[in-house]
Write an enzyme that holds these catalytic residues in place. Structure first.
Site, mmCIF file in Angstrom:
data_model
loop_
_atom_site.group_PDB
_atom_site.id
_atom_site.type_symbol
_atom_site.label_atom_id
_atom_site.label_comp_id
_atom_site.label_asym_id
_atom_site.label_seq_id
_atom_site.Cartn_x
_atom_site.Cartn_y
_atom_site.Cartn_z
ATOM 1 N N ASP A 204 0.849 -1.195 0.000
ATOM 2 C CA ASP A 204 0.000 0.000 0.000
ATOM 3 C C ASP A 204 0.881 1.238 0.000
ATOM 4 O O ASP A 204 1.759 1.380 0.850
ATOM 5 C CB ASP A 204 -0.911 0.008 1.237
ATOM 6 C CG ASP A 204 -1.950 1.105 1.106
ATOM 7 O OD1 ASP A 204 -2.745 1.051 0.154
ATOM 8 O OD2 ASP A 204 -1.947 2.037 1.929
ATOM 9 N N PHE B 207 -11.843 -14.114 37.729
ATOM 10 C CA PHE B 207 -12.269 -15.099 36.723
ATOM 11 C C PHE B 207 -12.039 -16.544 37.148
ATOM 12 O O PHE B 207 -12.487 -17.465 36.485
ATOM 13 C CB PHE B 207 -11.741 -14.788 35.315
ATOM 14 C CG PHE B 207 -10.261 -14.542 35.157
ATOM 15 C CD1 PHE B 207 -9.317 -15.376 35.710
ATOM 16 C CD2 PHE B 207 -9.829 -13.456 34.379
ATOM 17 C CE1 PHE B 207 -7.963 -15.142 35.521
ATOM 18 C CE2 PHE B 207 -8.473 -13.223 34.185
ATOM 19 C CZ PHE B 207 -7.537 -14.073 34.767
HETATM 20 C C1 LIG Z 1 3.031 8.381 -5.575
HETATM 21 C C2 LIG Z 1 2.778 7.448 -6.740
HETATM 22 C C3 LIG Z 1 1.846 6.435 -6.652
HETATM 23 N N1 LIG Z 1 1.599 5.594 -7.727
HETATM 24 C C4 LIG Z 1 0.564 4.529 -7.632
HETATM 25 O O1 LIG Z 1 -0.394 4.847 -6.657
HETATM 26 C C5 LIG Z 1 -1.089 3.651 -6.292
HETATM 27 C C6 LIG Z 1 -1.268 3.669 -4.782
HETATM 28 O O2 LIG Z 1 -2.437 3.040 -4.432
HETATM 29 P P1 LIG Z 1 -2.504 1.659 -3.628
HETATM 30 O O3 LIG Z 1 -3.772 1.657 -2.879
HETATM 31 O O4 LIG Z 1 -1.260 1.437 -2.867
HETATM 32 O O5 LIG Z 1 -2.538 0.559 -4.776
HETATM 33 P P2 LIG Z 1 -3.625 0.296 -5.910
HETATM 34 O O6 LIG Z 1 -3.161 0.866 -7.195
HETATM 35 O O7 LIG Z 1 -5.003 0.715 -5.446
HETATM 36 O O8 LIG Z 1 -3.573 -1.267 -6.036
HETATM 37 P P3 LIG Z 1 -3.899 -2.383 -4.901
HETATM 38 O O9 LIG Z 1 -2.597 -2.924 -4.467
HETATM 39 O O10 LIG Z 1 -4.735 -3.415 -5.618
HETATM 40 O O11 LIG Z 1 -4.658 -1.729 -3.774
HETATM 41 C C7 LIG Z 1 -0.222 2.488 -6.719
HETATM 42 O O12 LIG Z 1 -0.828 1.843 -7.827
HETATM 43 C C8 LIG Z 1 1.084 3.159 -7.163
HETATM 44 O O13 LIG Z 1 1.686 2.431 -8.200
HETATM 45 C C9 LIG Z 1 2.288 5.760 -8.908
HETATM 46 O O14 LIG Z 1 2.043 5.028 -9.886
HETATM 47 N N2 LIG Z 1 3.251 6.731 -8.985
HETATM 48 C C10 LIG Z 1 3.531 7.593 -7.961
HETATM 49 O O15 LIG Z 1 4.400 8.475 -8.096
#
Ligand SMILES: Cc1cn([C@@H]2O[C@H](COP(=O)(O)OP(=O)(O)OP(=O)(O)O)[C@@H](O)[C@H]2O)c(=O)[nH]c1=O
Length: 613
Positions: free
Chosen positions: A88, A507
């Site tokens: 995350d 208890f």
């Molecule tokens: C700061 C930054 C973030 N990201 C993307 O932001 C999402 C974060 O969201 P997450 O909740 O961690 O992930 P998700 O995309 O919702 O996927 P999941 O793991 O299924 O929750 C991820 O995608 C990362 O790459 C970029 O691609 N470039 C950047 O510079």
């Protein structure tokens, strides 16, 4: 080619990436990892304010994403993958957490906050090792986070809107993608770039190395200089070095092997070196020497806490040594020495303006901090310190009824009944529970229960967390009358309090309050077997079929990463139980479908359902 040999260790395992992020998929497949993608359905809805730091939130979300996928895959065909990886990524501006924007206005709000300033990007990662046995799923979670700081240029409104209208911000934390157009907004990056993109590959490889390559005994450590030397921890990881067969994940921390001896048995000058006696020189026993001084470091910490040094610096720092001495009403020379040792231990920082608290001190050693551990320091200093001074005697002479070597003496038994000692104990438990309660309350989904009773629930920290997590749950805290009487001083109000009640009782003797779910958090380990079985059978008879028993205990050291505290605790309590021992214990008392999960760094949680008698 697989640069990081430990990635090869996963080659024959069924690895699942619990993420829909195309960036994560790309980073990991570029690293040579073979995996299946199963996006997690875990909703990113954890209560942000209940986390002490933004990264704690990211780590917990990563863990829940991975556990959701492990649980779902196991439920579907009763076979879980070997490893599930969850991650995350969040952007943090101070304590404020920014996730993915919900719409353009939200993206604008986020980017405006970042404009012309520095912020942190945290990625929390969870590596879940799964094992299905007799239709049950066991999981072992390793988790970590990485921080990168990013600075944005001063950007005009026009540019921000142009960027937003490109559509790029919408699926990205903080509303930007550093790897694409968003790279143009960024003036400076400090730390791992891939961490910003969504996955801290370097730290991930180090974590795998730690899990799969336990450290070898000091004397056997050698570096093979023909292995890849680019990253310190990767140096001793070639398969031949590992001793042949796959050791499997080890919970031991493993940074060994990087010191300068080299593999002289294979080097051309080996014989010369041996003749010169260099080979017979033992490795320098740094770890051992640190251990010998460990008690001094603890006492410095306890003393600084007792003097309220960190409170003074929090309110008035940075301060020069003489000013600290004046405020503490202490001797200037002694105070300066104490301050300098605190700096060496990482508890304080020293600049030309004087001494000030470090981030960890501010979080945990200041009296009014939400996650203050001062109560624990006070209890260890006032009580546990003394108990450990008679370890030699206790080992030689045995300790009566106690399960650990260090039993409780009559004098201590008597003292423990004093009001001050009870309060000290409660303060220690209170501060420790604040660190662990959230993990215990969320290790399993408990929403099917409508009432819970926390036996030995002390100041009600876990009760409060349960009530916060489960809006329909009524929680009873059941503890000795003297504890309940004093627990009022620890209450802070809040919306959940009307669903929590405190009931005095023993208890072992009194009727247990009725509840669907009984909770025993850090209770069982303190009792000898006969008492423990008595307690469990009382709970079992009070629990209706379908009701639950949730037990949280210290995890055994071998599952514990670097933490030695459960093992040290066995001297004054008992051996930590293994997941199987816990399972058998609950089954023996009529609980079925016993599930086991890790709850943070310290504890393991076990949940069983009362079968019909
Ligand atoms: C700061 C930054 C973030 N990201 C993307 O932001 C999402 C974060 O969201 P997450 O909740 O961690 O992930 P998700 O995309 O919702 O996927 P999941 O793991 O299924 O929750 C991820 O995608 C990362 O790459 C970029 O691609 N470039 C950047 O510079």
């Amino acid at each position: 080619m697989v640069l990081c040999p430990v990635i090869g260790k996963l080659q024959h395992k069924h690895v699942v990436l619990a993420s829909a992020s195309p960036r994560r998929q790309e980073i990991l497949s570029n690293a040579g990892l073979r995996f299946e993608v199963v996006p997690s359905r875990f909703k990113e809805k954890l209560h942000k304010a209940s986390f002490a730091t933004p990264y704690a939130y990211a780590v917990e979300t990563a863990k829940q994403k991975a556990l959701e996928v492990a649980g779902r895959m196991h439920q579907k065909d009763l076979r879980a993958p070997d490893v599930v990886i969850g991650a995350d990524t969040i952007v943090a501006v101070g304590a404020t957490i920014l996730e993915k924007p919900v719409d353009k206005q939200d993206a604008y709000r986020m980017l405006s906050r970042l404009n012309g300033k520095e912020h942190s990007v945290f990625t929390g990662v969870a590596i879940v090792h799964c094992c299905s046995k007799d239709g049950r799923l066991d999981t072992e979670v390793s988790e970590f986070y990485e921080e990168t700081t990013v600075t944005f240029s001063e950007l005009s409104e026009e540019l921000l809107w142009e960027y937003i209208n490109s559509g790029e911000p919408m699926d990205k934390a903080g509303g930007y993608g550093i790897q694409a157009l968003g790279g143009m907004l960024v003036e400076n990056v400090h730390g791992d770039f891939l961490n910003v993109v969504g996955f801290p590959l370097n730290h991930f490889c180090k974590e795998l190395a730690r899990l799969y390559y336990p450290p070898r005994p000091e004397g056997l450590r050698r570096v093979k200089h023909d292995s890849i030397p680019a990253v310190d921890t990767f140096e001793n990881l070639s398969d031949t070095e590992g001793g042949g067969s796959d050791p499997g994940p080890s919970a031991e921390g493993g940074r060994g092997g990087e010191e300068a001896d080299g593999d002289r048995s294979q080097a051309p000058g080996a014989l010369d070196a041996a003749l010169n006696g260099a080979e017979s020189r033992p490795p320098f026993p740094t770890g051992l020497l640190e251990l010998m001084d460990g008690f001094k470091a603890s006492k410095v910490l306890f003393t600084a806490c007792k003097l309220k040094l960190f409170d003074v610096l929090k309110d008035q720092g940075p301060l020069k040594a003489v000013d600290v001495a004046r405020k503490l009403d202490a001797c200037a020379g002694g105070t300066e020495q104490l301050l300098d040792v605190c700096v060496a231990l990482g508890l304080l920082e020293k600049t030309h303006r004087g001494y000030s608290n470090t981030a960890v001190t501010t979080l945990h050693l200041v009296s009014d901090a939400e996650h203050s551990l001062l109560g624990l320091a006070e209890y260890n200093d006032a009580h546990v310190w003394g108990v450990f001074t008679r370890l030699g005697l206790a080992v030689r002479e045995g300790a009566g009824q106690a399960r650990g070597a260090l039993g409780v003496t009559e004098e201590e038994e008597h003292l423990s009944q004093s009001r001050e000692m009870t309060l000290q104990f409660m303060r220690a438990m209170h501060s420790l529970s604040k660190l662990t309660a959230h993990h215990v309350a969320t290790a399993f989904d408990l929403s099917r229960f409508t009432s819970a009773c926390d036996l030995g629930g002390c100041t009600g920290i876990l009760a409060r967390e349960l009530a916060r997590e489960y809006p329909h749950l009524q929680v009873t805290v059941f503890d000795l009358p003297e504890v309940i009487e004093l627990s009022g001083g620890f209450q802070r109000g809040g919306r959940q309090t009307e669903r929590i009640r405190f009931v005095p009782g023993d208890f072992f003797k009194d009727n247990l309050p009725e509840a669907d779910l009984y909770v025993l958090s850090r209770i069982l380990q303190d009792w000898p077997d006969d008492r423990l079985h008595k307690l469990l059978s009382r709970i079992s008879s009070g629990c209706k079929p379908g009701g639950g028993l949730l037990v949280a205990e210290a995890a055994a050291e071998e599952e514990e990463g670097a933490s030695r505290s459960p093992r040290l605790r066995t001297l004054s309590a008992g051996q930590p139980r293994s997941p199987d021992e816990h399972r058998r214990l609950l089954q023996r008392h009529g609980f079925r479908d016993v599930r086991v999960a890790r709850a943070g760094d310290l504890l393991r949680v076990v949940l069983g359902t009362r079968a019909a008698p």
